[in-house]
Design a protein around this motif. Structure first.
Motif, PDB file in Angstrom:
ATOM      1  N   ARG A   1      -5.455  -4.966   6.429  1.00  0.00           N
ATOM      2  CA  ARG A   1      -4.245  -4.141   6.489  1.00  0.00           C
ATOM      3  C   ARG A   1      -4.188  -3.109   5.369  1.00  0.00           C
ATOM      4  O   ARG A   1      -3.426  -2.142   5.455  1.00  0.00           O
ATOM      5  CB  ARG A   1      -3.003  -5.035   6.460  1.00  0.00           C
ATOM      6  N   ILE A   2      -4.968  -3.305   4.329  1.00  0.00           N
ATOM      7  CA  ILE A   2      -4.950  -2.370   3.199  1.00  0.00           C
ATOM      8  C   ILE A   2      -5.864  -1.185   3.497  1.00  0.00           C
ATOM      9  O   ILE A   2      -7.080  -1.330   3.631  1.00  0.00           O
ATOM     10  CB  ILE A   2      -5.394  -3.062   1.900  1.00  0.00           C
ATOM     11  N   VAL A   3      -5.264   0.003   3.601  1.00  0.00           N
ATOM     12  CA  VAL A   3      -6.042   1.228   3.843  1.00  0.00           C
ATOM     13  C   VAL A   3      -6.813   1.610   2.590  1.00  0.00           C
ATOM     14  O   VAL A   3      -7.972   2.021   2.650  1.00  0.00           O
ATOM     15  CB  VAL A   3      -5.111   2.384   4.279  1.00  0.00           C
ATOM     16  N   GLY A   4      -6.159   1.474   1.439  1.00  0.00           N
ATOM     17  CA  GLY A   4      -6.835   1.803   0.189  1.00  0.00           C
ATOM     18  C   GLY A   4      -5.867   1.993  -0.960  1.00  0.00           C
ATOM     19  O   GLY A   4      -4.648   1.983  -0.785  1.00  0.00           O
ATOM     20  N   ASN A   5      -6.439   2.136  -2.148  1.00  0.00           N
ATOM     21  CA  ASN A   5      -5.694   2.411  -3.379  1.00  0.00           C
ATOM     22  C   ASN A   5      -6.030   3.811  -3.865  1.00  0.00           C
ATOM     23  O   ASN A   5      -7.171   4.271  -3.730  1.00  0.00           O
ATOM     24  CB  ASN A   5      -6.067   1.439  -4.491  1.00  0.00           C
ATOM     25  N   ASP A   6      -5.040   4.493  -4.440  1.00  0.00           N
ATOM     26  CA  ASP A   6      -5.295   5.756  -5.125  1.00  0.00           C
ATOM     27  C   ASP A   6      -4.381   5.798  -6.350  1.00  0.00           C
ATOM     28  O   ASP A   6      -3.478   4.973  -6.491  1.00  0.00           O
ATOM     29  CB  ASP A   6      -5.036   6.953  -4.208  1.00  0.00           C
TER      30      ASP A   6
ATOM     31  N   GLU B   1       3.632  14.932  -8.380  1.00  0.00           N
ATOM     32  CA  GLU B   1       2.447  15.642  -7.913  1.00  0.00           C
ATOM     33  C   GLU B   1       1.308  14.663  -7.632  1.00  0.00           C
ATOM     34  O   GLU B   1       0.593  14.775  -6.636  1.00  0.00           O
ATOM     35  CB  GLU B   1       2.004  16.675  -8.943  1.00  0.00           C
ATOM     36  N   GLY B   2       1.157  13.679  -8.529  1.00  0.00           N
ATOM     37  CA  GLY B   2       0.120  12.669  -8.331  1.00  0.00           C
ATOM     38  C   GLY B   2       0.364  11.844  -7.080  1.00  0.00           C
ATOM     39  O   GLY B   2      -0.574  11.496  -6.346  1.00  0.00           O
TER      40      GLY B   2
ATOM     41  N   MET C   1      -1.205  10.368  -1.681  1.00  0.00           N
ATOM     42  CA  MET C   1      -0.798  10.120  -0.299  1.00  0.00           C
ATOM     43  C   MET C   1      -1.642  10.958   0.662  1.00  0.00           C
ATOM     44  O   MET C   1      -2.081  10.465   1.715  1.00  0.00           O
ATOM     45  CB  MET C   1       0.688  10.450  -0.133  1.00  0.00           C
ATOM     46  N   GLU C   2      -1.891  12.202   0.309  1.00  0.00           N
ATOM     47  CA  GLU C   2      -2.746  13.063   1.143  1.00  0.00           C
ATOM     48  C   GLU C   2      -4.136  12.453   1.288  1.00  0.00           C
ATOM     49  O   GLU C   2      -4.706  12.445   2.393  1.00  0.00           O
ATOM     50  CB  GLU C   2      -2.843  14.455   0.514  1.00  0.00           C
ATOM     51  N   ASN C   3      -4.676  11.937   0.183  1.00  0.00           N
ATOM     52  CA  ASN C   3      -6.015  11.333   0.224  1.00  0.00           C
ATOM     53  C   ASN C   3      -6.055  10.130   1.162  1.00  0.00           C
ATOM     54  O   ASN C   3      -6.994   9.967   1.957  1.00  0.00           O
ATOM     55  CB  ASN C   3      -6.442  10.894  -1.182  1.00  0.00           C
ATOM     56  N   LEU C   4      -5.050   9.277   1.068  1.00  0.00           N
ATOM     57  CA  LEU C   4      -5.048   8.059   1.879  1.00  0.00           C
ATOM     58  C   LEU C   4      -4.733   8.349   3.346  1.00  0.00           C
ATOM     59  O   LEU C   4      -5.195   7.638   4.245  1.00  0.00           O
ATOM     60  CB  LEU C   4      -4.086   7.041   1.291  1.00  0.00           C
ATOM     61  N   LEU C   5      -3.968   9.399   3.610  1.00  0.00           N
ATOM     62  CA  LEU C   5      -3.733   9.811   4.997  1.00  0.00           C
ATOM     63  C   LEU C   5      -5.011  10.338   5.638  1.00  0.00           C
ATOM     64  O   LEU C   5      -5.238  10.162   6.841  1.00  0.00           O
ATOM     65  CB  LEU C   5      -2.640  10.881   5.065  1.00  0.00           C
TER      66      LEU C   5
ATOM     67  N   GLU D   1       6.940  13.643   0.266  1.00  0.00           N
ATOM     68  CA  GLU D   1       6.689  15.056   0.553  1.00  0.00           C
ATOM     69  C   GLU D   1       5.401  15.241   1.340  1.00  0.00           C
ATOM     70  O   GLU D   1       5.328  16.069   2.251  1.00  0.00           O
ATOM     71  CB  GLU D   1       6.650  15.861  -0.752  1.00  0.00           C
ATOM     72  N   ALA D   2       4.375  14.459   0.989  1.00  0.00           N
ATOM     73  CA  ALA D   2       3.108  14.543   1.724  1.00  0.00           C
ATOM     74  C   ALA D   2       3.279  14.066   3.162  1.00  0.00           C
ATOM     75  O   ALA D   2       2.732  14.665   4.104  1.00  0.00           O
ATOM     76  CB  ALA D   2       2.042  13.701   1.015  1.00  0.00           C
ATOM     77  N   LEU D   3       4.057  13.011   3.348  1.00  0.00           N
ATOM     78  CA  LEU D   3       4.320  12.509   4.697  1.00  0.00           C
ATOM     79  C   LEU D   3       5.151  13.499   5.509  1.00  0.00           C
ATOM     80  O   LEU D   3       4.894  13.739   6.685  1.00  0.00           O
ATOM     81  CB  LEU D   3       5.045  11.157   4.613  1.00  0.00           C
ATOM     82  N   LYS D   4       6.128  14.094   4.842  1.00  0.00           N
ATOM     83  CA  LYS D   4       6.996  15.070   5.506  1.00  0.00           C
ATOM     84  C   LYS D   4       6.205  16.289   5.967  1.00  0.00           C
ATOM     85  O   LYS D   4       6.464  16.855   7.038  1.00  0.00           O
ATOM     86  CB  LYS D   4       8.114  15.494   4.554  1.00  0.00           C
TER      87      LYS D   4
END
Length: 339
Positions: free
Chosen positions: A197-202, A209-210, A215-219, A241-244
């Motif tokens: 279930r874990i997509v990843g860590n960042d 900003e980080g 979030m962009e990287n994991l998406l 914001e990245a999801l939006k």
């Protein structure tokens, strides 16, 4: 006869004059990770207010960015030179700062870690902190209860602080996973779990900003992410914001830790589903009180029963209560945020 009477009179007068506290005028140091994160701003407010109340002189320092150990080392050197009675520190590198802390303690200073324990924890005289594992566990339990049957198919993005595996980062991350029902391999290490279930860590550096970049990287790794854990609320705001930006903000549950007033407002506005509130102002003010007592009597603070630190409390904040997860609303949280 005159001499004896004069001496007796002088002694009687001295008994009427209150003893001056050794804490009055004493220098106390506050060293935070940065001076920009609202969490540390509030911590500084608490230390300043308590130092003023007790007649102490606060000297405050901060790292230039999260992770900046060198500036904290220099701050300790400055406080040793100033003859400070004690230091409150949120370490940027829990291991690397230890030699400087040992030097300060050898100089007779009381050193209290705030929020983030040193490594080893007993390198400081005491730690005043949230139970960060518990804070993570609360939001993990809430997320699992909120998703219900969908929890078994969750796709989880973990937005941590930095690669250094510092104790507060690890404790929140691992507490969240345990609360959600994911088996931990090593509770003192992030990123070693093998749950599908874990997509990843960042990493986010604890900033908005980080959080957005992580979030962009994991998406990009998996666009189906539907649960996001973040180390703090600025990172959560960036993740939102990245999801939006890709139209997924209503499809993803975000949980976080800190309970700052802006973060609680984001719970109220639906940006964050739930957050665990801690109390940095209390940490700092209690820390200053402890240094004042040490300056007067040499007494060091005692840990909370059953813990290896002084627990300053944690509360779950959400407007969507879930079974088995005791919480208060955002309205209640706004009355308590960072007190």
């Amino acid at each position: 006869m005159f001499k004896k009477t004069s001496i007796a009179f002088a002694l009687s007068l001295s008994l009427l004059v209150p003893a001056v506290s050794h804490a009055e005028g004493a220098v106390v140091g506050l060293i935070t990770k940065t001076n920009t994160n609202p969490f540390f701003v509030k911590m500084k407010e608490g230390a300043e207010a308590k130092a003023k109340e007790l007649g102490m002189t606060l000297q405050s320092f901060a790292g230039k960015v999260d992770g900046d150990n060198d500036s904290q080392v220099q701050a300790i050197e400055n406080l040793i030179a100033a003859g400070a009675k004690g230091i409150l520190i949120t370490p940027n590198d829990s291991k690397a700062i230890v030699p400087s802390v040992e030097k300060a303690r050898k100089a007779g200073m009381l050193v209290i870690a705030l929020d983030t324990p040193l490594d080893p924890a007993d390198a400081a005289d005491a730690t005043f902190a949230t139970d960060n594992f518990k804070a993570g566990e609360l939001i993990g339990q809430w997320a699992a209860a909120t998703l219900g049957d969908k929890a078994k198919d969750a796709k989880i993005a973990l937005l941590d602080l930095n690669p250094n595996q510092i104790s507060v980062d690890v404790a929140r991350d691992q507490g969240f996973l345990k609360g959600f029902g994911i088996d931990l391999k090593d509770p003192k290490k992030m990123g070693d779990e093998d749950d599908k279930r874990i997509v990843g860590n960042d990493v986010t550096q604890g900033s908005e900003e980080g959080g957005r970049k992580a979030m962009e990287n994991l998406l990009q790794k998996d666009s189906g992410v539907n649960l996001v854990y973040t180390i703090n609320e600025p990172a959560a705001a960036g993740a939102y914001e990245a999801l939006k930006a890709v139209g997924k903000e209503k499809e993803v549950l975000i949980v976080s830790v800190d309970g700052g007033c802006p973060g609680v407002k984001n719970v109220k506005d639906g940006v964050i589903g739930a957050t665990s509130m801690q109390f940095p102002l209390l940490m700092a003010s209690k820390g200053v009180e402890a240094i004042a007592e040490f300056a007067k009597s040499g007494t060091k603070p005692k840990n909370t029963d059953g813990l290896d630190f002084v627990n300053t409390g944690v509360e779950l904040i959400t407007d969507k209560p879930a079974a088995g997860a005791t919480s208060i609303t955002s309205e209640e949280g706004l009355k308590k945020c960072w007190g």
